[in-house]
Scaffold this motif. Structure first.
Motif, PDB file in Angstrom:
ATOM      1  N   GLY A 413      18.085 -18.084  15.191  1.00 30.60           N
ATOM      2  CA  GLY A 413      19.009 -17.042  15.235  1.00 30.60           C
ATOM      3  C   GLY A 413      18.741 -15.903  16.500  1.00 30.60           C
ATOM      4  N   LYS A 414      18.495 -15.713  15.574  1.00 33.22           N
ATOM      5  CA  LYS A 414      17.128 -13.861  16.773  1.00 33.22           C
ATOM      6  C   LYS A 414      16.638 -13.864  17.949  1.00 33.22           C
ATOM      7  CE  LYS A 414      16.376 -10.117  13.852  1.00 33.22           C
ATOM      8  NZ  LYS A 414      15.341  -9.397  13.564  1.00 33.22           N
ATOM      9  N   LEU A 415      16.357 -15.889  17.467  1.00 34.36           N
ATOM     10  CA  LEU A 415      15.570 -15.964  18.904  1.00 34.36           C
ATOM     11  C   LEU A 415      16.051 -16.605  19.962  1.00 34.36           C
ATOM     12  CD1 LEU A 415      12.206 -17.068  20.534  1.00 34.36           C
ATOM     13  CD2 LEU A 415      12.971 -18.631  18.948  1.00 34.36           C
ATOM     14  N   PHE A 416      17.130 -17.547  20.192  1.00 34.48           N
ATOM     15  CA  PHE A 416      18.035 -17.685  20.907  1.00 34.48           C
ATOM     16  C   PHE A 416      18.948 -16.727  21.556  1.00 34.48           C
ATOM     17  CE2 PHE A 416      16.514 -21.693  18.503  1.00 34.48           C
ATOM     18  CZ  PHE A 416      16.422 -22.163  19.866  1.00 34.48           C
ATOM     19  N   HIS A 417      19.241 -15.243  20.218  1.00 31.59           N
ATOM     20  CA  HIS A 417      20.519 -14.982  20.680  1.00 31.59           C
ATOM     21  C   HIS A 417      19.723 -13.999  21.536  1.00 31.59           C
ATOM     22  CE1 HIS A 417      22.100 -10.655  20.228  1.00 31.59           C
ATOM     23  NE2 HIS A 417      23.480 -11.468  20.129  1.00 31.59           N
ATOM     24  N   ALA A 418      18.483 -13.424  21.645  1.00 36.00           N
ATOM     25  CA  ALA A 418      17.851 -12.455  22.531  1.00 36.00           C
ATOM     26  C   ALA A 418      17.444 -13.091  24.041  1.00 36.00           C
ATOM     27  CB  ALA A 418      16.336 -12.533  21.459  1.00 36.00           C
ATOM     28  N   LEU A 419      17.304 -14.344  23.877  1.00 40.32           N
ATOM     29  CA  LEU A 419      17.739 -15.512  24.725  1.00 40.32           C
ATOM     30  C   LEU A 419      18.542 -16.025  25.521  1.00 40.32           C
ATOM     31  CD1 LEU A 419      15.028 -18.117  23.689  1.00 40.32           C
ATOM     32  CD2 LEU A 419      14.347 -16.490  25.944  1.00 40.32           C
ATOM     33  N   GLY A 420      20.119 -15.909  24.677  1.00 38.71           N
ATOM     34  CA  GLY A 420      20.808 -16.388  25.539  1.00 38.71           C
ATOM     35  C   GLY A 420      21.483 -15.158  26.456  1.00 38.71           C
ATOM     36  N   ARG A 421      21.370 -13.813  25.346  1.00 35.58           N
ATOM     37  CA  ARG A 421      21.928 -12.422  25.649  1.00 35.58           C
ATOM     38  C   ARG A 421      21.219 -12.508  27.237  1.00 35.58           C
ATOM     39  NH1 ARG A 421      24.320  -8.309  23.625  1.00 35.58           N
ATOM     40  NH2 ARG A 421      23.483  -6.161  25.697  1.00 35.58           N
ATOM     41  N   ASN A 422      19.883 -12.518  27.825  1.00 34.43           N
ATOM     42  CA  ASN A 422      19.613 -12.238  28.773  1.00 34.43           C
ATOM     43  C   ASN A 422      19.465 -13.280  29.691  1.00 34.43           C
ATOM     44  OD1 ASN A 422      17.860  -9.490  28.513  1.00 34.43           O
ATOM     45  ND2 ASN A 422      17.604 -10.130  26.901  1.00 34.43           N
ATOM     46  N   GLY A 423      20.268 -14.156  29.602  1.00 31.82           N
ATOM     47  CA  GLY A 423      20.409 -15.203  30.091  1.00 31.82           C
ATOM     48  C   GLY A 423      19.451 -16.544  31.205  1.00 31.82           C
ATOM     49  N   THR A 596      33.937 -12.336  30.967  1.00 35.75           N
ATOM     50  CA  THR A 596      33.231 -12.639  32.024  1.00 35.75           C
ATOM     51  C   THR A 596      31.791 -11.621  31.101  1.00 35.75           C
ATOM     52  OG1 THR A 596      34.158 -12.640  33.458  1.00 35.75           O
ATOM     53  CG2 THR A 596      31.252 -12.954  33.782  1.00 35.75           C
ATOM     54  N   ALA A 597      31.895  -9.990  30.092  1.00 37.79           N
ATOM     55  CA  ALA A 597      30.673  -9.536  29.711  1.00 37.79           C
ATOM     56  C   ALA A 597      31.349 -10.850  28.262  1.00 37.79           C
ATOM     57  CB  ALA A 597      31.540  -8.536  29.001  1.00 37.79           C
ATOM     58  N   ARG A 598      31.739 -11.767  27.490  1.00 36.71           N
ATOM     59  CA  ARG A 598      31.637 -12.159  26.292  1.00 36.71           C
ATOM     60  C   ARG A 598      31.158 -13.654  26.431  1.00 36.71           C
ATOM     61  NH1 ARG A 598      37.136 -13.098  24.576  1.00 36.71           N
ATOM     62  NH2 ARG A 598      37.240 -10.224  24.530  1.00 36.71           N
ATOM     63  N   THR A 599      31.636 -13.807  27.335  1.00 36.84           N
ATOM     64  CA  THR A 599      30.546 -15.594  27.619  1.00 36.84           C
ATOM     65  C   THR A 599      29.780 -14.923  27.968  1.00 36.84           C
ATOM     66  OG1 THR A 599      31.522 -15.517  30.056  1.00 36.84           O
ATOM     67  CG2 THR A 599      32.614 -16.737  28.320  1.00 36.84           C
ATOM     68  N   HIS A 600      28.472 -13.928  28.061  1.00 32.58           N
ATOM     69  CA  HIS A 600      27.937 -13.600  29.126  1.00 32.58           C
ATOM     70  C   HIS A 600      26.777 -13.175  27.634  1.00 32.58           C
ATOM     71  CE1 HIS A 600      28.684 -15.476  32.521  1.00 32.58           C
ATOM     72  NE2 HIS A 600      27.439 -16.291  32.594  1.00 32.58           N
ATOM     73  N   GLY A 601      27.118 -12.977  27.425  1.00 32.73           N
ATOM     74  CA  GLY A 601      26.502 -11.672  25.840  1.00 32.73           C
ATOM     75  C   GLY A 601      26.299 -10.620  25.860  1.00 32.73           C
ATOM     76  N   VAL A 602      26.809 -10.404  26.677  1.00 33.65           N
ATOM     77  CA  VAL A 602      26.273  -8.513  27.319  1.00 33.65           C
ATOM     78  C   VAL A 602      27.108  -7.855  27.194  1.00 33.65           C
ATOM     79  CG1 VAL A 602      24.789  -9.205  29.235  1.00 33.65           C
ATOM     80  CG2 VAL A 602      27.411  -9.136  29.600  1.00 33.65           C
ATOM     81  N   ASP A 603      26.888  -6.242  26.703  1.00 36.32           N
ATOM     82  CA  ASP A 603      28.013  -5.865  26.338  1.00 36.32           C
ATOM     83  C   ASP A 603      28.982  -4.630  27.543  1.00 36.32           C
ATOM     84  OD1 ASP A 603      28.244  -5.436  23.386  1.00 36.32           O
ATOM     85  OD2 ASP A 603      25.916  -4.187  24.101  1.00 36.32           O
ATOM     86  N   TYR A 604      30.462  -4.608  27.954  1.00 34.80           N
ATOM     87  CA  TYR A 604      30.702  -3.620  28.862  1.00 34.80           C
ATOM     88  C   TYR A 604      31.655  -2.646  27.757  1.00 34.80           C
ATOM     89  CZ  TYR A 604      34.836  -3.082  32.143  1.00 34.80           C
ATOM     90  OH  TYR A 604      35.287  -2.520  33.132  1.00 34.80           O
ATOM     91  N   PHE A 605      30.876  -1.430  27.791  1.00 40.61           N
ATOM     92  CA  PHE A 605      31.484   0.404  27.600  1.00 40.61           C
ATOM     93  C   PHE A 605      32.328   1.021  28.621  1.00 40.61           C
ATOM     94  CE2 PHE A 605      27.851  -1.061  23.579  1.00 40.61           C
ATOM     95  CZ  PHE A 605      28.907  -1.990  23.372  1.00 40.61           C
ATOM     96  N   TYR A 606      33.199   1.359  28.020  1.00 41.92           N
ATOM     97  CA  TYR A 606      33.951   2.514  28.919  1.00 41.92           C
ATOM     98  C   TYR A 606      34.248   3.816  28.160  1.00 41.92           C
ATOM     99  CZ  TYR A 606      36.838  -0.784  27.685  1.00 41.92           C
ATOM    100  OH  TYR A 606      37.998  -1.678  27.172  1.00 41.92           O
ATOM    101  N   GLU A 607      34.014   3.917  26.911  1.00 38.54           N
ATOM    102  CA  GLU A 607      33.944   5.408  26.545  1.00 38.54           C
ATOM    103  C   GLU A 607      34.863   6.439  27.454  1.00 38.54           C
ATOM    104  OE1 GLU A 607      34.416   5.729  23.013  1.00 38.54           O
ATOM    105  OE2 GLU A 607      35.874   6.364  23.603  1.00 38.54           O
ATOM    106  N   THR A 608      34.065   6.780  27.921  1.00 38.60           N
ATOM    107  CA  THR A 608      34.657   7.845  29.012  1.00 38.60           C
ATOM    108  C   THR A 608      35.373   7.414  29.783  1.00 38.60           C
ATOM    109  OG1 THR A 608      32.680   6.840  30.621  1.00 38.60           O
ATOM    110  CG2 THR A 608      31.976   8.812  29.101  1.00 38.60           C
ATOM    111  N   ASN A 609      36.232   6.477  29.691  1.00 43.07           N
ATOM    112  CA  ASN A 609      37.347   6.371  31.189  1.00 43.07           C
ATOM    113  C   ASN A 609      38.919   6.710  30.902  1.00 43.07           C
ATOM    114  OD1 ASN A 609      37.979   2.335  32.148  1.00 43.07           O
ATOM    115  ND2 ASN A 609      36.147   3.794  31.947  1.00 43.07           N
ATOM    116  N   VAL A 610      38.567   7.109  29.287  1.00 44.56           N
ATOM    117  CA  VAL A 610      40.293   7.953  28.446  1.00 44.56           C
ATOM    118  C   VAL A 610      39.006   8.775  27.699  1.00 44.56           C
ATOM    119  CG1 VAL A 610      41.485   7.659  26.453  1.00 44.56           C
ATOM    120  CG2 VAL A 610      40.855   5.708  27.931  1.00 44.56           C
ATOM    121  N   GLY A 611      39.179   9.692  27.526  1.00 38.61           N
ATOM    122  CA  GLY A 611      39.310  11.652  27.379  1.00 38.61           C
ATOM    123  C   GLY A 611      37.805  11.180  27.271  1.00 38.61           C
ATOM    124  N   ALA A 612      36.923  11.709  28.306  1.00 41.14           N
ATOM    125  CA  ALA A 612      35.445  11.682  28.670  1.00 41.14           C
ATOM    126  C   ALA A 612      34.669  11.326  27.398  1.00 41.14           C
ATOM    127  CB  ALA A 612      35.422  13.103  29.047  1.00 41.14           C
ATOM    128  N   GLY A 613      33.901  12.550  26.692  1.00 43.19           N
ATOM    129  CA  GLY A 613      33.202  11.162  25.879  1.00 43.19           C
ATOM    130  C   GLY A 613      33.868  11.823  24.480  1.00 43.19           C
TER     131      GLY A 613
END
Ligand SMILES: Nc1ncnc2c1ncn2[C@@H]1O[C@H](COP(=O)(O)OP(=O)(O)O)[C@@H](O)[C@H]1O
Ligand SMILES: N[C@@H](CC(=O)OP(=O)(O)O)C(=O)O
Length: 816
Positions: A413-423, A596-613
């Motif tokens: 699982g770890k092997l395939f996750h690392a590969l999948g996450r990196n496309g 798209t982020a989810r299907t490609h197993g990558v993150d989409y973080f935007y904490e600073t869109n609301v209330g800065a930090g």
């Protein structure tokens, strides 16, 4: 007694030979009289092979031969006393003349048989070993040159001959007995058949020679001296963070080396294993480092896998068809055929339906394999019981190896996750039934990225490297670089994360360095060495560098980068952004990014869109994923508006307080951009969407706090003039609030899927009553936080806190 084998890199130069002699001397002093096995000088076997190929096509080889001669002569001139040089030169000249004669013959005949090739290659070891035995001989009078062809007896499979162990061991023991007082300098790699014709043991075979001698002489240890600190978790040329393994078993070493860990030749393990002789891999250039021990009962280690190795360039053949289902003899026939034709099969996988078999071979064997398979299975192909075999090239094998795999769940699982996450697309998988290795076939172009990603995934104690591409060098970008630089060491030591900024771009310039840009001087580097900015070229470059664990940080407030988000996610690159535009335009775009982020197993973080930090987006997400239900959200998410109402008290006029806010730099150049609530609305829209409501901007009902005349004003000055005129309007509001012991607050509310923003009067029971400075505040009323809502409050603007929020998002990439 020990066997010391020195590889090509250890006999390749004056420097390395001097080190070799010191190591031999040290060993002689401590344990006594080792047997030395030597390879050809590095590159020489390849050069001889290339010369023979050239000669067989009628090409010239004299220049290369001269080069070879000079390399050896230069060593002699440096390391052998002048008075001793002549006889050695003479002997070597004889050897070089023989090579020349041989190659002339090859050239004349235009024919290079495996037998002749072996003979040509044998000169590499003969020259180096003879030369080094003579150099060592000036300090010791007992050194003796041994041509292993006289002692190691094989069959006639030229190129990769099979050793007759029984006979060989007798010959070696006998020779050793007769020369007990001597220090033997033995040629690695070469042997001879029954007729005395030179054979070779396969490329890298000097290690095997060492093991054969070790076994025959019951050596206490076989030391393989090379140019790295032992057997490492991966090839250090490909994975910078590879580290050396103190111990591994014969099986682990065998699997790693079979799958490309060139540091030791796989057959070497067999004679050592049979006699339980430890093999120690050591570094000639760091002789005090203990190296790696390959041995019988190796201590169990905590590592789930021992290493990752790879075979660079392979082809696969896929055979499919009903003709093979349930036919017990089919694979037997196929693989016997390949064995007969001396086609080395690296890996095999068969589908559980038995409908197809895929196997990997070296590309040089591909044409031959196709020919022989089509010939052997001609009838099945004609009868359409088999499809025509499909060949694919440009592939590589990546294998993870370790005996602990058996006991540790989740490895694949770890092997395939690392590969999948990196496309990285996996073309075929093979797991040995012994569970000592899992091998995957991937595109050759993805190998480097795959090795590094998998290494990071398994060796978590090591620093995980995030490769960061940053767009935008304004206040936030600049501050982020400073924070990353200041915090780098701490992150590395305490969190095991290494952040490497590999690309920086702004509207003028862009610059890339896959080894990491020095953040002390990024501005100068970008200005002086950067190329002209081009956003689409920036994205293309990120993709082409094909680095593992990539993050794109958008520190702009521009619409342009947003157009590339989808492409970036699709290239398996995570995005961290403080740019609100992406999430607050159409709902369909917001959803597309998330999906798209989810299907490609990558993150989409935007904490600073609301209330800065402030941890607002993250808090909402945590509430939602943990099964809580958001009943309502109330918030003040504009620092400017917050400042204005927090300070609108006493005698000060509303006009003056807005001016003050502008002077302090809180407002946009036109304060109405804040006061109209558009930016506030965007933040609320993002929160509503994150809370599960697919709202569009027009669904958020904003009640303007400004009288119409202020909104209609043509310029900022006119706006201020109108604001002054409307003083009474605001004064009345303030007075009314005061009379009711309340304060004015411009608040957004999300309830039952409806979002509104309006001016309200709140009393001291309301959590927004006591607010200071330009603080943001948000309260979540949920199933779990019903009686007393959960409140997050604090500074919601400013470069420092925003950059810190971006930084935290970056560090969190890949954390789950
Ligand atoms: N897992 C690994 N551990 C150590 N070295 C490796 C590994 N995989 C590949 N290598 C490569 O093997 C090289 C040593 O093999 P080789 O060049 O044949 O040495 P020598 O000339 O000493 O026989 C190292 O320089 C290293 O780049
Ligand atoms: N010289 C031979 C045998 C050998 O083992 O070399 P090295 O120890 O440098 O891998 C080869 O290049 O294949």
């Amino acid at each position: 007694m020990k066997i010391l084998k020195f590889g090509g890199t250890s006999v390749g130069s004056v420097e390395s030979i001097s080190k070799l002699l010191q190591i031999v001397e040290r060993e002689d002093q401590s344990t006594g009289n080792p047997v030395i096995v030597l390879s050809a000088m590095s590159g020489v076997t390849n050069l001889l092979s290339a010369m023979a190929d050239k000669a067989s096509q009628g090409g010239t080889f004299q220049d290369e031969l001269k080069q070879l001669e000079e390399r050896h002569f230069d060593v002699i001139k440096e390391l052998l006393a002048v008075s001793r040089q002549n006889p050695v030169f003479t002997q070597l000249r004889i050897l070089f003349n023989e090579i020349e004669d041989l190659l002339q013959g090859v050239s004349m005949l235009r024919e290079l048989t495996p037998r002749t090739r072996d003979l040509v290659l044998s000169y590499g070891e003969r020259c180096s070993t003879f030369m080094i035995s003579k150099i060592a001989g000036q300090e010791k009078d007992n050194t003796i040159f041994v041509n292993a062809a006289d002692l190691v007896k094989t069959d006639s499979s030229f190129g990769q001959a099979k050793v007759n162990m029984e006979l060989t061991e007798i010959l070696i023991r006998d020779y050793y007995e007769k020369n007990k007082s001597k220090m033997l300098f033995v040629t690695g790699f070469i042997a001879s058949n029954d007729e005395g014709r030179i054979t070779t043991l396969g490329r890298g075979g000097s290690d095997y020679t060492a093991a054969i001698f070790g076994s025959a002489l019951n050596a206490s240890e076989i030391e393989i001296w090379t140019d790295v600190n032992g057997m490492m978790t991966a090839d250090p040329r490909m994975v910078k963070k590879a580290f050396s393994l103190p111990e591994l078993s014969y099986t682990e070493a065998m699997e790693l080396s079979f799958f490309g860990a060139k540091v030791i030749y796989p057959p070497t393990m067999i004679p050592a294993f049979m006699k339980k002789i430890p093999i120690v891999i050591r570094n000639t250039f760091e002789p005090d480092f203990i190296g790696s021990v390959i041995k019988h009962n190796c201590d169990s280690s905590d590592l789930a896998i021992k290493g990752i190795s790879s075979i660079n360039d392979i082809s696969i053949i896929n055979i499919e068809g009903s003709g093979m289902v349930g036919k017990a003899g089919f694979s037997g026939r196929l693989f016997s055929l390949l064995a007969r034709e001396q086609i080395n099969v690296i890996l095999i996988t068969q589908s559980s339906s038995e409908h197809s078999i895929t196997f990997a071979i070296h590309p040089t064997d591909a044409a031959k394999a196709q020919r022989v398979i089509e010939h052997e299975f001609e009838l099945e192909l004609l009868a359409k019981k088999l499809e025509a075999p499909i060949f694919e090239k440009g592939l590589a094998v990546l294998a993870i190896v370790g005996e602990n795999m058996k006991q540790t769940p989740g490895i694949s699982g770890k092997l395939f996750h690392a590969l999948g996450r990196n496309g990285i697309n996996v073309r075929a998988i093979a797991q040995g039934s012994s569970e000592y290795n899992i091998s995957v076939i991937i595109s050759h172009d993805d190998l480097n990225k795959g090795l590094n990603a998998v290494h990071d995934a398994f060796f978590v104690d090591l620093n995980k490297t995030l490769n960061l591409f940053c767009l935008g060098t304004g206040n936030i970008g600049k501050t982020l670089f400073r924070q990353v630089q200041e915090h780098r060491q701490f992150l590395q030591e305490h969190n095991g994360i290494q952040i490497r900024v590999v690309g920086i771009g702004n509207t003028r310039k862009m610059y890339f360095d896959p080894d990491g840009i020095d953040l002390e001087n990024w501005e100068t580097t970008l200005d002086s060495a950067g190329q002209t900015a081009d956003l689409s070229a920036f994205v293309e470059k990120m993709k082409n560098l094909n680095l593992p664990n990539c993050v794109f940080a958008d520190n702009t407030a521009s619409l342009k980068p947003i157009e590339f988000y989808h492409e970036i996610f699709s290239s398996n690159i995570s995005i961290v952004t403080c740019n609100k535009i992406g999430n607050s335009s159409s709902y369909s775009q917001y959803k597309l990014f998330k999906d798209t982020a989810r299907t490609h197993g990558v993150d989409y973080f935007y904490e600073t869109n609301v209330g800065a930090g402030l941890p607002i987006v993250r808090t909402l997400k945590d509430l939602m994923v943990s099964g809580d239900r958001v009943l309502s959200i109330e918030a003040i998410l504009s620092g400017t508006i917050s400042y204005i109402f927090n300070n609108y008290k006493g005698d000060v006029t509303f006009h003056d307080i807005v001016k003050q806010a502008q002077e302090k730099g809180y407002t946009e150049p036109d304060p109405r951009d804040d006061l109209k609530g558009t930016d506030f609305m965007r933040k609320m829209l993002i929160l509503a969407r994150d809370a599960g409501y697919p709202l569009e901007a027009e669904d958020v009902h904003i009640e303007s706090m400004l009288p119409q005349s202020c909104i209609d004003a043509q310029s900022v000055d006119e706006f201020y003039a109108e604001l002054k005129k409307e003083g009474a309007f605001f004064e009345n509001l303030k007075k009314q609030a005061q009379a009711e012991r309340k304060v004015l607050r411009y608040i957004a509310k999300l309830e039952d899927g409806k979002a509104t923003i309006n001016l309200q009067m709140v009393d001291d029971t309301h959590p927004f009553y006591a607010l200071s400075g330009s603080d943001n505040i948000i309260s979540f009323t949920t199933d779990r936080y019903k009686e007393r809502p959960m409140v997050v409050k604090g500074p919601g603007a400013g470069a420092d806190v925003t950059a810190a929020g971006v930084f935290a998002d970056i560090v969190n990439v890949g954390a789950q």
